[in-house]
Design a protein around this motif. Structure first.
Motif, PDB file in Angstrom:
ATOM      1  N   PHE A 177     -36.394 -84.409 -31.793  1.00  0.00           N
ATOM      2  CA  PHE A 177     -35.188 -83.880 -31.158  1.00  0.00           C
ATOM      3  C   PHE A 177     -33.996 -84.837 -31.280  1.00  0.00           C
ATOM      4  CE2 PHE A 177     -37.261 -80.651 -28.003  1.00  0.00           C
ATOM      5  CZ  PHE A 177     -37.579 -79.838 -29.070  1.00  0.00           C
ATOM      6  N   TYR A 178     -33.971 -85.668 -32.303  1.00  0.00           N
ATOM      7  CA  TYR A 178     -32.862 -86.595 -32.518  1.00  0.00           C
ATOM      8  C   TYR A 178     -31.534 -85.838 -32.614  1.00  0.00           C
ATOM      9  CZ  TYR A 178     -30.043 -90.364 -34.455  1.00  0.00           C
ATOM     10  OH  TYR A 178     -29.068 -91.303 -34.643  1.00  0.00           O
ATOM     11  N   ARG A 179     -31.541 -84.685 -33.239  1.00  0.00           N
ATOM     12  CA  ARG A 179     -30.309 -83.906 -33.459  1.00  0.00           C
ATOM     13  C   ARG A 179     -30.198 -82.704 -32.515  1.00  0.00           C
ATOM     14  NH1 ARG A 179     -30.366 -82.035 -39.283  1.00  0.00           N
ATOM     15  NH2 ARG A 179     -28.320 -81.275 -38.676  1.00  0.00           N
ATOM     16  N   LEU A 180     -30.944 -82.696 -31.426  1.00  0.00           N
ATOM     17  CA  LEU A 180     -30.952 -81.550 -30.512  1.00  0.00           C
ATOM     18  C   LEU A 180     -29.545 -81.155 -30.067  1.00  0.00           C
ATOM     19  CD1 LEU A 180     -32.790 -79.550 -28.990  1.00  0.00           C
ATOM     20  CD2 LEU A 180     -32.787 -81.176 -27.078  1.00  0.00           C
ATOM     21  N   SER A 181     -28.704 -82.116 -29.774  1.00  0.00           N
ATOM     22  CA  SER A 181     -27.355 -81.817 -29.280  1.00  0.00           C
ATOM     23  C   SER A 181     -26.461 -81.167 -30.350  1.00  0.00           C
ATOM     24  CB  SER A 181     -26.684 -83.085 -28.750  1.00  0.00           C
ATOM     25  OG  SER A 181     -26.506 -84.019 -29.802  1.00  0.00           O
ATOM     26  N   GLU A 182     -26.907 -81.132 -31.604  1.00  0.00           N
ATOM     27  CA  GLU A 182     -26.121 -80.516 -32.677  1.00  0.00           C
ATOM     28  C   GLU A 182     -26.328 -79.007 -32.795  1.00  0.00           C
ATOM     29  OE1 GLU A 182     -26.676 -82.545 -36.425  1.00  0.00           O
ATOM     30  OE2 GLU A 182     -26.751 -84.495 -35.414  1.00  0.00           O
ATOM     31  N   LEU A 183     -27.253 -78.450 -32.032  1.00  0.00           N
ATOM     32  CA  LEU A 183     -27.479 -77.004 -32.107  1.00  0.00           C
ATOM     33  C   LEU A 183     -26.241 -76.256 -31.639  1.00  0.00           C
ATOM     34  CD1 LEU A 183     -31.134 -76.633 -30.803  1.00  0.00           C
ATOM     35  CD2 LEU A 183     -30.287 -76.163 -33.098  1.00  0.00           C
ATOM     36  N   ASP A 184     -26.001 -75.099 -32.247  1.00  0.00           N
ATOM     37  CA  ASP A 184     -24.875 -74.247 -31.883  1.00  0.00           C
ATOM     38  C   ASP A 184     -25.390 -72.995 -31.179  1.00  0.00           C
ATOM     39  OD1 ASP A 184     -22.831 -75.837 -33.054  1.00  0.00           O
ATOM     40  OD2 ASP A 184     -23.307 -75.016 -35.037  1.00  0.00           O
ATOM     41  N   ILE A 185     -24.522 -72.396 -30.407  1.00  0.00           N
ATOM     42  CA  ILE A 185     -24.843 -71.128 -29.768  1.00  0.00           C
ATOM     43  C   ILE A 185     -25.235 -70.128 -30.872  1.00  0.00           C
ATOM     44  CG2 ILE A 185     -23.970 -69.239 -28.327  1.00  0.00           C
ATOM     45  CD1 ILE A 185     -24.214 -72.052 -26.924  1.00  0.00           C
ATOM     46  N   GLY A 186     -26.337 -69.436 -30.662  1.00  0.00           N
ATOM     47  CA  GLY A 186     -26.818 -68.458 -31.639  1.00  0.00           C
ATOM     48  C   GLY A 186     -27.857 -68.982 -32.603  1.00  0.00           C
ATOM     49  N   ASP A 187     -28.025 -70.308 -32.693  1.00  0.00           N
ATOM     50  CA  ASP A 187     -29.047 -70.867 -33.590  1.00  0.00           C
ATOM     51  C   ASP A 187     -30.436 -70.414 -33.149  1.00  0.00           C
ATOM     52  OD1 ASP A 187     -27.326 -72.196 -35.303  1.00  0.00           O
ATOM     53  OD2 ASP A 187     -27.548 -74.145 -34.307  1.00  0.00           O
ATOM     54  N   PRO A 188     -31.313 -70.118 -34.115  1.00  0.00           N
ATOM     55  CA  PRO A 188     -32.673 -69.688 -33.767  1.00  0.00           C
ATOM     56  C   PRO A 188     -33.608 -70.864 -33.477  1.00  0.00           C
ATOM     57  CG  PRO A 188     -32.394 -69.607 -36.135  1.00  0.00           C
ATOM     58  CD  PRO A 188     -31.057 -70.011 -35.553  1.00  0.00           C
ATOM     59  N   VAL A 189     -34.532 -70.611 -32.554  1.00  0.00           N
ATOM     60  CA  VAL A 189     -35.636 -71.510 -32.249  1.00  0.00           C
ATOM     61  C   VAL A 189     -36.883 -70.648 -32.367  1.00  0.00           C
ATOM     62  CG1 VAL A 189     -36.747 -72.929 -30.482  1.00  0.00           C
ATOM     63  CG2 VAL A 189     -34.235 -72.894 -30.657  1.00  0.00           C
ATOM     64  N   ARG A 190     -37.765 -70.995 -33.285  1.00  0.00           N
ATOM     65  CA  ARG A 190     -38.956 -70.172 -33.513  1.00  0.00           C
ATOM     66  C   ARG A 190     -40.197 -70.882 -32.989  1.00  0.00           C
ATOM     67  NH1 ARG A 190     -36.005 -69.602 -38.445  1.00  0.00           N
ATOM     68  NH2 ARG A 190     -34.962 -67.584 -38.424  1.00  0.00           N
ATOM     69  N   VAL A 191     -40.984 -70.140 -32.228  1.00  0.00           N
ATOM     70  CA  VAL A 191     -42.253 -70.649 -31.715  1.00  0.00           C
ATOM     71  C   VAL A 191     -43.353 -69.755 -32.276  1.00  0.00           C
ATOM     72  CG1 VAL A 191     -43.673 -71.062 -29.678  1.00  0.00           C
ATOM     73  CG2 VAL A 191     -41.221 -71.567 -29.607  1.00  0.00           C
ATOM     74  N   THR A 192     -44.269 -70.335 -33.024  1.00  0.00           N
ATOM     75  CA  THR A 192     -45.418 -69.594 -33.545  1.00  0.00           C
ATOM     76  C   THR A 192     -46.570 -69.785 -32.574  1.00  0.00           C
ATOM     77  OG1 THR A 192     -44.678 -69.884 -35.816  1.00  0.00           O
ATOM     78  CG2 THR A 192     -46.998 -69.322 -35.489  1.00  0.00           C
ATOM     79  N   LEU A 193     -47.209 -68.665 -32.248  1.00  0.00           N
ATOM     80  CA  LEU A 193     -48.314 -68.677 -31.302  1.00  0.00           C
ATOM     81  C   LEU A 193     -49.643 -68.854 -32.028  1.00  0.00           C
ATOM     82  CD1 LEU A 193     -47.151 -65.689 -29.082  1.00  0.00           C
ATOM     83  CD2 LEU A 193     -46.639 -68.126 -28.797  1.00  0.00           C
ATOM     84  N   GLN A 194     -50.669 -69.209 -31.293  1.00  0.00           N
ATOM     85  CA  GLN A 194     -51.986 -69.415 -31.894  1.00  0.00           C
ATOM     86  C   GLN A 194     -52.577 -68.132 -32.464  1.00  0.00           C
ATOM     87  OE1 GLN A 194     -54.511 -71.641 -29.217  1.00  0.00           O
ATOM     88  NE2 GLN A 194     -53.197 -73.428 -29.342  1.00  0.00           N
ATOM     89  N   ASP A 195     -52.061 -66.974 -32.042  1.00  0.00           N
ATOM     90  CA  ASP A 195     -52.559 -65.717 -32.614  1.00  0.00           C
ATOM     91  C   ASP A 195     -51.782 -65.309 -33.870  1.00  0.00           C
ATOM     92  OD1 ASP A 195     -50.141 -64.718 -31.656  1.00  0.00           O
ATOM     93  OD2 ASP A 195     -51.056 -63.436 -30.127  1.00  0.00           O
ATOM     94  N   GLY A 196     -50.873 -66.172 -34.342  1.00  0.00           N
ATOM     95  CA  GLY A 196     -50.136 -65.928 -35.575  1.00  0.00           C
ATOM     96  C   GLY A 196     -48.771 -65.274 -35.396  1.00  0.00           C
ATOM     97  N   ARG A 197     -48.481 -64.742 -34.219  1.00  0.00           N
ATOM     98  CA  ARG A 197     -47.164 -64.130 -33.994  1.00  0.00           C
ATOM     99  C   ARG A 197     -46.093 -65.203 -33.878  1.00  0.00           C
ATOM    100  NH1 ARG A 197     -47.184 -60.987 -28.854  1.00  0.00           N
ATOM    101  NH2 ARG A 197     -48.787 -62.475 -28.249  1.00  0.00           N
ATOM    102  N   THR A 198     -44.878 -64.854 -34.283  1.00  0.00           N
ATOM    103  CA  THR A 198     -43.750 -65.768 -34.152  1.00  0.00           C
ATOM    104  C   THR A 198     -42.726 -65.169 -33.202  1.00  0.00           C
ATOM    105  OG1 THR A 198     -44.074 -66.699 -36.355  1.00  0.00           O
ATOM    106  CG2 THR A 198     -41.892 -66.958 -35.382  1.00  0.00           C
ATOM    107  N   LEU A 199     -42.298 -65.981 -32.237  1.00  0.00           N
ATOM    108  CA  LEU A 199     -41.263 -65.588 -31.285  1.00  0.00           C
ATOM    109  C   LEU A 199     -39.967 -66.261 -31.703  1.00  0.00           C
ATOM    110  CD1 LEU A 199     -43.246 -66.304 -27.987  1.00  0.00           C
ATOM    111  CD2 LEU A 199     -43.146 -64.159 -29.272  1.00  0.00           C
ATOM    112  N   THR A 200     -38.874 -65.501 -31.702  1.00  0.00           N
ATOM    113  CA  THR A 200     -37.575 -66.081 -32.024  1.00  0.00           C
ATOM    114  C   THR A 200     -36.707 -66.085 -30.781  1.00  0.00           C
ATOM    115  OG1 THR A 200     -37.700 -65.320 -34.311  1.00  0.00           O
ATOM    116  CG2 THR A 200     -35.515 -65.909 -33.479  1.00  0.00           C
ATOM    117  N   PHE A 201     -36.232 -67.264 -30.433  1.00  0.00           N
ATOM    118  CA  PHE A 201     -35.299 -67.458 -29.323  1.00  0.00           C
ATOM    119  C   PHE A 201     -33.940 -67.782 -29.918  1.00  0.00           C
ATOM    120  CE2 PHE A 201     -39.505 -68.526 -27.814  1.00  0.00           C
ATOM    121  CZ  PHE A 201     -39.558 -68.073 -26.505  1.00  0.00           C
ATOM    122  N   ARG A 202     -32.870 -67.444 -29.210  1.00  0.00           N
ATOM    123  CA  ARG A 202     -31.507 -67.790 -29.648  1.00  0.00           C
ATOM    124  C   ARG A 202     -30.866 -68.689 -28.610  1.00  0.00           C
ATOM    125  NH1 ARG A 202     -30.591 -66.674 -34.914  1.00  0.00           N
ATOM    126  NH2 ARG A 202     -31.530 -64.687 -35.415  1.00  0.00           N
TER     127      ARG A 202
END
Length: 190
Positions: free
Chosen positions: A109-134
């Motif tokens: 997370f060295y560059r965490l503060s560089e994220l912009d509004i609307g940038d995606p954050v993807r979390v892949t679950l152990q069942d293979g599904r991917t969740l996309t957060f904005r």
């Protein structure tokens, strides 16, 4: 109101950018009364393309002193999720912590503060599904002024909070003076 217990979290508890537990840090609550059933599998990995951050997610629990565990600072590219709180994808604020740096190198997370509004954050679950957060909000706060209520209050939707150290390095059990907090909401995958 079980998630109101999460209001007891503090910045020092979550970030753990120092190698030792913070003196006088409040105990971290374990959320045992979940009013909504668990709807998603455990998270397996996180990917934040805008800042080149990609890591598996290890579960974080509590230290013996009641503060939240953090990933080992000797492995600063490792992220973790607080497994005694909300899982990413469930209604409420899930917490993911990673270091800004450690072991002589930049952290995940060295560059965490560089994220912009609307940038995606993807979390892949152990069942293979991917969740996309904005990303919808970012802030940097002094560790002694952590906005507990805005970070951990109940939400009506699935959200995620990304937390890391920021600001000047103080050292000792404090580490960095501030924390960078990124708020994101689930937009697809659940």
């Amino acid at each position: 109101m079980p998630r109101l217990l999460a209001l007891l979290f503090t910045l020092a508890v979550l970030t753990g950018c120092a190698t030792e537990p913070s003196q006088g840090a409040p105990r971290v609550p374990i959320i045992t009364d979940q009013s909504a059933p668990v709807t998603v599998a455990d998270p397996a990995s996180i990917d934040i393309p805008a800042i080149g951050a990609k890591s598996t997610l290890i579960p974080l629990g509590l230290r013996a002193d009641g503060t939240m565990e953090v990933p080992d600072v000797k492995q600063p590219l490792q992220a973790g999720w607080y497994q005694l709180g909300v899982k990413p994808g469930n209604v409420g604020p899930a917490v993911v912590a990673a270091h800004r740096d450690g072991n002589g190198q930049r952290g995940l997370f060295y560059r965490l503060s560089e994220l912009d509004i609307g940038d995606p954050v993807r979390v892949t679950l152990q069942d293979g599904r991917t969740l996309t957060f904005r990303v919808y909000r970012e802030q940097e706060v002094p560790k002694d002024s952590f906005p507990t209520q805005s970070v951990y209050q109940d939400t009506e939707r699935a959200e995620i909070r990304l937390i890391s150290c920021s600001g000047p390095f103080i050292g000792g059990s404090v580490g960095y003076s501030n924390n960078s907090i990124t708020y994101a909401v689930l937009v697809e995958g659940n």
